[in-house]
Design an enzyme around this catalytic site. Structure first.
Site, PDB file in Angstrom:
ATOM      1  N   LYS A  83       7.638  14.701  10.666  1.00 53.27           N
ATOM      2  CA  LYS A  83       7.665  13.322  11.142  1.00 53.27           C
ATOM      3  C   LYS A  83       8.754  12.961  12.160  1.00 53.27           C
ATOM      4  O   LYS A  83       8.530  12.052  12.969  1.00 53.27           O
ATOM      5  CB  LYS A  83       7.723  12.377   9.947  1.00 53.27           C
ATOM      6  CG  LYS A  83       6.420  12.326   9.158  1.00 53.27           C
ATOM      7  CD  LYS A  83       5.594  11.147   9.581  1.00 53.27           C
ATOM      8  CE  LYS A  83       4.206  11.222   9.001  1.00 53.27           C
ATOM      9  NZ  LYS A  83       3.414  10.021   9.236  1.00 53.27           N
ATOM     10  N   ASP A 132       5.146   5.473   3.801  1.00 48.92           N
ATOM     11  CA  ASP A 132       5.006   5.982   2.440  1.00 48.92           C
ATOM     12  C   ASP A 132       6.144   6.959   2.176  1.00 48.92           C
ATOM     13  O   ASP A 132       6.183   7.618   1.162  1.00 48.92           O
ATOM     14  CB  ASP A 132       3.661   6.678   2.299  1.00 48.92           C
ATOM     15  CG  ASP A 132       3.439   7.571   3.477  1.00 48.92           C
ATOM     16  OD1 ASP A 132       4.150   8.578   3.586  1.00 48.92           O
ATOM     17  OD2 ASP A 132       2.589   7.251   4.332  1.00 48.92           O
TER      18      ASP A 132
HETATM   19  C1  LIG Z   1       3.645  15.208   4.991  1.00 42.45           C
HETATM   20  C2  LIG Z   1       2.598  14.445   5.717  1.00 42.45           C
HETATM   21  N1  LIG Z   1       1.546  15.100   6.199  1.00 42.45           N
HETATM   22  C3  LIG Z   1       0.560  14.450   6.868  1.00 42.45           C
HETATM   23  C4  LIG Z   1       0.626  13.093   7.069  1.00 42.45           C
HETATM   24  C5  LIG Z   1      -0.512  12.421   7.782  1.00 42.45           C
HETATM   25  O1  LIG Z   1      -0.165  11.996   9.048  1.00 42.45           O
HETATM   26  P1  LIG Z   1      -1.022  10.877   9.759  1.00 42.45           P
HETATM   27  O2  LIG Z   1      -0.801   9.593   9.003  1.00 42.45           O
HETATM   28  O3  LIG Z   1      -0.519  10.865  11.150  1.00 42.45           O
HETATM   29  O4  LIG Z   1      -2.455  11.283   9.626  1.00 42.45           O
HETATM   30  C6  LIG Z   1       1.713  12.367   6.582  1.00 42.45           C
HETATM   31  C7  LIG Z   1       1.814  10.930   6.794  1.00 42.45           C
HETATM   32  O5  LIG Z   1       2.657  10.250   6.252  1.00 42.45           O
HETATM   33  C8  LIG Z   1       2.737  13.053   5.881  1.00 42.45           C
HETATM   34  O6  LIG Z   1       3.801  12.421   5.391  1.00 42.45           O
END
Ligand SMILES: Cc1ncc(COP(=O)(O)O)c(C=O)c1O
Length: 405
Positions: A83, A132
């Protein structure tokens, strides 16, 4: 992988999938110039280095394919997820755009931000985001690195551990009743009242700047993976977990630009309770999912797709899958125990969804056929988080992350 065939999963193909070239519609959202900007900004941050792309030959053999690669984002800037490439990058871009007016300078560079050259002016800015967990951590980290204030909204379900991690970067954390989508709305309305900048990872309008920057920043993860893949291992499939879809869109777009018509099949994987991409792609338009979006895979518990991501995935996604929470938990244990002789990997709940989806599909003859998965397949998955909440990790796997590292 017969072990994973016991989990219920739905697989559907996208009726609007394109096998054509990356075109002007997609170029408008994510493109080579945008990636170059992301590289120039992010390479300058202290501690930047590409995360490892790990070959899992034992698991590939067990799953009946030729190659399996896992991009391990647990090692990204000490934040343990992909992120920072999005949220913190979007904070930097916002300040680089806004500060020149405050400082009477023609241009503000990333070095100016890192050196605190306009620290007094930057401290007058407040950035906010709903999260989140991981996105808020990234925005809070970026705010601290570039010298502005951060206020992060979390929903009821976000664990205490994740709340503490965000606060540890100096941001104010506000807990809001309801879901992630409610927290998104709260961050928006508060920002309007207070004159703050929303660093959102999603938007109803594809032209909104912050989610475009966030998504473009994520593309660096995919670009690194493409550079790390051995030349002979051109990928045939990528399995991508989707929340609002930014990560999946950025990754799909990057592989699409690199491989054109020969791009790998893109399969989106979502929790069964929060399958907004499955519903939307099946019906050819964004659909909002109601009800309890609750999932162990908290980062994927979203009921609304991002319009920025929709521009790419509405035709870039080839198929969509839903998985149960227990499949993700099992996948975390599998990576921790590495029974097929591969490297031990510490991966969090949301980070393993793509791999879990792949393992389910690989163990099911119908799904194998539908996705053309066979002994020659070369699959790439993205482990988008490590143990971002160590207590939850231990509850699920029975292991302490530090004992495995
Ligand atoms: C660890 C992780 N993987 C994948 C995602 C999914 O990303 P996106 O919301 O851009 O689809 C998130 C989103 O918070 C995440 O925290």
């Amino acid at each position: 992988m017969r072990q994973f065939s016991r989990y219920l999963a739905e697989l559907a193909t996208n009726p609007n999938a394109s096998r054509g070239d990356y075109g002007p519609v997609q170029e408008r959202v994510l493109n080579a110039d945008g990636l170059n900007t992301a590289r120039a900004v992010i390479y300058a941050w202290p501690g930047y280095k590409p995360t490892p792309l790990i070959a899992l030959p034992g698991l590939a053999r067990a799953a009946g394919i030729m190659r399996l690669y896992y991009k391990d984002e647990a090692h990204r800037f000490g934040l343990k997820s992909f992120k920072p490439l999005g949220g913190a990058f979007a904070v930097a871009r916002m300040l680089m755009r806004e500060l020149p007016a405050n400082t009477k300078q023609g241009k503000v560079t990333i070095d100016d931000l890192l050196n605190g050259r306009f620290g007094k002016e930057a401290s007058g800015f407040t950035v906010t985001a709903a999260t989140d967990g991981n996105h808020g951590r990234s925005v809070a980290w970026g705010a601290r690195m570039f010298g502005c204030r951060g206020v992060i909204f979390i929903n009821e379900a976000v664990s205490k551990g994740r709340e503490k991690a965000i606060a540890s970067y100096g941001a104010e954390v506000r807990r809001n009743p309801g879901s992630y989508d409610d927290a998104v709305r709260k961050a928006q309305s508060t920002a309007v009242e207070e004159n703050w900048f929303v660093i959102s990872d999603t938007s109803e309008d594809a032209s909104t700047q912050a989610p475009r920057d966030v998504t473009q920043g994520y593309a660096l993860m995919a670009a690194e993976a493409i550079e790390q893949l051995p030349r002979e291992d051109t990928p045939t499939h990528i399995f991508l977990q989707a929340g609002v879809g930014g990560m999946a869109a950025a990754t799909c777009a990057q592989f699409w630009q690199a491989f054109g018509k020969d791009r790998p099949k893109t399969i989106l994987v979502e929790p069964v309770n929060a399958a907004c991409w499955l519903a939307s792609l099946k019906s050819g338009r964004p659909i909002v999912i109601d009800g309890d979006l609750d999932s162990l895979m908290g980062g994927l518990a979203c009921g609304e797709v991002s319009s920025v991501a929709w521009e790419i995935l509405s035709t870039g996604a080839d198929a969509m899958m839903t998985i149960e929470d227990e499949a993700a938990a099992d996948c975390m244990r599998l990576l921790a125990e590495a029974p097929h002789g591969d490297a031990v990997i510490v991966a969090g709940e949301s980070g393993v969804a793509g791999l879990a989806g792949f393992l389910i599909a690989a163990g099911d003859d119908n799904m194998r056929e539908k996705l053309q998965l066979d002994k020659n397949s070369r699959v790439v998955v993205f482990g988008t988080e490590g143990a971002t909440d160590p207590d939850t990790y231990t509850d699920i796997t029975g292991y302490r992350p530090e004992d495995l590292a």
